[in-house]
Design a protein around this motif. Structure first.
Motif, mmCIF file in Angstrom:
data_model
loop_
_atom_site.group_PDB
_atom_site.id
_atom_site.type_symbol
_atom_site.label_atom_id
_atom_site.label_comp_id
_atom_site.label_asym_id
_atom_site.label_seq_id
_atom_site.Cartn_x
_atom_site.Cartn_y
_atom_site.Cartn_z
ATOM 1 N N UNK A 48 6.042 6.455 19.759
ATOM 2 C CA UNK A 48 5.196 5.299 20.053
ATOM 3 C C UNK A 48 3.882 5.391 19.289
ATOM 4 N N UNK A 49 3.315 6.569 19.260
ATOM 5 C CA UNK A 49 2.040 6.749 18.578
ATOM 6 C C UNK A 49 2.171 6.557 17.074
ATOM 7 N N UNK A 68 13.169 2.100 11.677
ATOM 8 C CA UNK A 68 11.809 2.362 11.212
ATOM 9 C C UNK A 68 11.283 3.678 11.783
ATOM 10 N N UNK A 69 11.669 4.016 13.017
ATOM 11 C CA UNK A 69 11.287 5.306 13.572
ATOM 12 C C UNK A 69 11.919 6.461 12.826
ATOM 13 N N UNK A 70 13.161 6.275 12.388
ATOM 14 C CA UNK A 70 13.826 7.291 11.574
ATOM 15 C C UNK A 70 13.057 7.517 10.268
ATOM 16 N N UNK A 121 2.048 0.475 15.366
ATOM 17 C CA UNK A 121 1.391 -0.485 14.473
ATOM 18 C C UNK A 121 2.427 -1.292 13.688
ATOM 19 N N UNK A 122 3.420 -0.631 13.106
ATOM 20 C CA UNK A 122 4.470 -1.344 12.372
ATOM 21 C C UNK A 122 5.281 -2.241 13.302
ATOM 22 N N UNK A 123 5.507 -1.756 14.529
ATOM 23 C CA UNK A 123 6.293 -2.541 15.480
ATOM 24 C C UNK A 123 5.562 -3.835 15.848
ATOM 25 N N UNK A 124 4.290 -3.747 16.108
ATOM 26 C CA UNK A 124 3.516 -4.949 16.446
ATOM 27 C C UNK A 124 3.439 -5.914 15.266
#
Length: 659
Positions: A59-60, A315-317, A64-67
């Motif tokens: 999450x940390x 994107x997390x990967x 930013x990319x997710x929002x």
């Protein structure tokens, strides 16, 4: 000093923490997120406790990319619903369907999977390449002798040189260490280098990184200690240098990992694949008007839940690879390089100085008289005693009683059985080869070679003046033309016996092996002179129709029968048409068929393939009759004969064959 961090007590043994310089240095000691104790035991939803952690979490890293992605999706959706006219909406709907159909062509899982695997392996290899002084300090403590001040100075200086080399390489690759030691003055002030050593260090001009200079100082000082007798023998000196080389090799690996990165094209391909996929998803994953009847767009939702989850995972990967590609930074999960510097320097100096020669008093342990020592257990670990000791996977295996008795082994002639089976199989294989048509004309070539040998035999017995030289040359040319296809395999060894026809006119059942024939290799001129003194064997004219019908002779009794007698040494690789065949009637022999009296016609008939007749082996009485007929010829103790065998021609002097 104990530092509390989110309900967990972390112990930091660094000298920086004890000095209390600043809160920034203190925070570096607890930089890496450690949750091993929280997942020590597997339980229901064991990893669910980790989902609420913030430091070092996805999450940390990704929020930013997710929002940003969700904001762009919402902006496009609002524009489609409220600001586009009907024609524009229809065009946008076609574009959305097109993007959704072709977005799956981007190989996201394939590209990201290989890339992250490569990054993780590289990340762990970099950690194992960090130089640790534990092996060098143990070697120095036991190898460099002397409890006086000079011996203590030798050990501390050698250990400081090793720590200085590690500090210089970590200062070159880690941003956190460089921020702590930005100049060489900070290194001198921290106590890793003296001012004289700094002058010597800066006086050595080199365009390359000079982290290796303290290692050279180490080897030079170790050589001085060996000459002074502080290092007792060469084995200890050799061991000390080997440990230093291993330490220096790890420093070099860190430098090369920093210089040689993952190829830029690979990183660019992965990044472009992820970003382009989700840019296409911004349009292709829009909810369209259900009234238009597009397949798959029956439901109109405002929030694309599964698209957001897909972005979160992919994107997390990519963010995982971004964090691990350089673990010497200042991220939450990067290596604690400053903590390592403090720990290594403090532990190594204690080992070579304070602990040198410091031994506790030896005394008997509490299990001195116990042959089976068993340390005690607490109440929390008492269940371990109830578990039986592991003896092996087959320790508790049960076997029926009747299957546990030894059984006598039958005496089987394995070698004989194998040889019989092998010979039988070879015989069947040879028969198949003999019956199958050969494209190279092997059978016809062998028979033509046999006919040529019989022709030469007839000419040697009774030379025909009408057989001209031209015809002889023609015969040689024919033999050369058929030599390749009709040549026999060289499978008959020197001990192989063959059936031969001798120039003396007798039929000999077996010819001695090639190893027993006395070849004319030396003294041929003497042998020829001795042969001239001996009475010559009279020439026997070639058989004709009258001779065949008139009297019985060894070569004129019907047709001459050629056969091969095999022995135990006969090569079994010879095809079946050369195998042993018994003869039943000795009077039958193999000769060319009767031709007209014309010499040319007779010479031509000798080139024809003779017919072979196979019969059983002759009886004893018939064999004696054959030998008696062959003894009618005049001889002087020995018979000079020319042995002609199928497959090869051997000329030599042989003795009489004894039965």
């Amino acid at each position: 000093m104990h530092v509390k961090s989110r309900g967990k007590i972390n112990t930091c043994g660094s000298s920086a923490c004890f000095s209390g310089r600043s809160s920034d240095t203190l925070s570096l000691c607890v930089m890496t997120v450690t949750y091993t104790a929280r997942v020590a035991n597997a339980r229901f939803c064991g990893f669910s406790k980790l989902l609420l952690a913030w430091k070092g979490s996805i999450y940390k890293v990704l929020y930013k990319e997710f929002l940003a992605f969700f904001a762009m999706y919402t902006a496009i959706s609002i524009t489609y619903r409220f600001f586009l006219v009907d024609d524009q909406k229809r065009y946008f709907e076609k574009l959305s369907i097109y993007c959704n159909n072709y977005a799956s062509l981007i190989p996201m899982s394939f590209v990201l999977g290989f890339y992250v695997t490569l990054i993780v392996n590289r990340w762990w290899n970099q950690y194992t390449s960090i130089p640790l002084p534990d092996r060098i300090m143990c070697t120095l403590s036991g190898g460099v002798q002397g409890g006086d001040e000079h011996g203590r100075l030798l050990r501390r200086t050698l250990m400081r040189y090793a720590s200085l080399s590690a500090l210089l390489i970590l200062r070159s690759v880690s941003t956190a260490v460089f921020k702590r030691f930005p100049t060489m003055d900070h290194v001198v002030e921290a106590g890793f280098m003296t001012r004289e050593e700094r002058k010597k260090f800066e006086s050595l001009h080199s365009p390359y990184n000079k982290y290796w200079i303290p290692c050279v100082w180490f080897t030079n000082l170790a050589a001085v200690a060996r000459c002074e007798g502080r290092i007792k023998d060469d084995n200890t000196y050799k061991l000390l240098l080997e440990e230093l080389n291993d330490f220096r090799g790890k420093c070099s690996m860190l430098f090369h990992y920093d210089m040689i990165s993952i190829p830029l094209v690979y990183t660019q391909v992965v990044t472009l694949a992820v970003y382009s996929f989700f840019l296409v998803c911004l349009i292709g994953r829009q909810f369209l008007d259900p009234g238009q009847g597009y397949p798959g767009h029956d439901l109109d939702l405002y929030v694309p839940i599964f698209t957001l989850l897909q972005f979160f995972f992919y994107a997390g990967w990519l963010k995982v690879a971004e964090q691990l590609i350089n673990p010497f930074g200042e991220d939450d999960d990067d290596f604690e390089t400053n903590w390592l510097i403090d720990r290594n320097f403090q532990v190594s100096m204690m080992a070579v100085d304070e602990m040198y020669g410091d031994l506790p008093m030896m005394e008997r342990d509490r299990y001195w008289n116990d042959s089976n020592p068993r340390p005690p257990y607490t109440a929390a670990t008492l269940f371990v005693l109830r578990k039986p000791s592991f003896q092996g996977s087959t320790f508790d295996m049960a076997i029926p009683k009747e299957d546990m008795h030894f059984q006598p082994l039958e005496e089987i002639a394995e070698n004989l059985e194998e040889s019989v089976t092998r010979n039988h199989n070879l015989a069947l294989f040879n028969r198949l080869l003999g019956s199958a048509p050969s494209p190279t004309g092997f059978m016809g070539g062998a028979l033509r070679r046999t006919s040529g040998q019989l022709q030469r035999l007839t000419r040697s017995v009774s030379p025909d003046p009408s057989f001209s030289d031209a015809e002889d040359e023609e015969e040689k040319s024919v033999g050369r033309s058929t030599g390749t296809a009709g040549s026999m395999p060289s499978g008959l060894g020197p001990d192989t016996t063959q059936s031969t026809i001798c120039s003396c006119g007798g039929l000999i059942s077996t010819c001695p092996p090639l190893s027993g024939v006395e070849f004319h290799t030396q003294g041929e001129e003497k042998d020829e002179k001795m042969m001239e003194k001996e009475p010559q064997v009279p020439k026997i004219p070639p058989p004709t129709a009258q001779t065949t019908a008139g009297r019985r002779s060894p070569l004129g009794q019907g047709r001459v029968k050629s056969h091969l007698c095999t022995s135990s040494a006969t090569n079994r690789s010879v095809p079946d048409f050369f195998s042993f065949q018994p003869i039943s009637y000795p009077v039958k022999a193999m000769t060319p068929k009767a031709q007209p009296t014309n010499s040319k016609a007779e010479a031509v008939s000798l080139l024809t393939v003779p017919s072979l007749e196979v019969s059983t082996f002759p009886q004893n009485s018939e064999r004696k009759q054959m030998l008696a007929d062959s003894q009618l010829l005049p001889s002087n103790g020995q018979t000079q004969c020319q042995c002609v065998g199928l497959g090869s021609e051997v000329t030599g002097s042989g003795r009489k064959v004894k039965q």
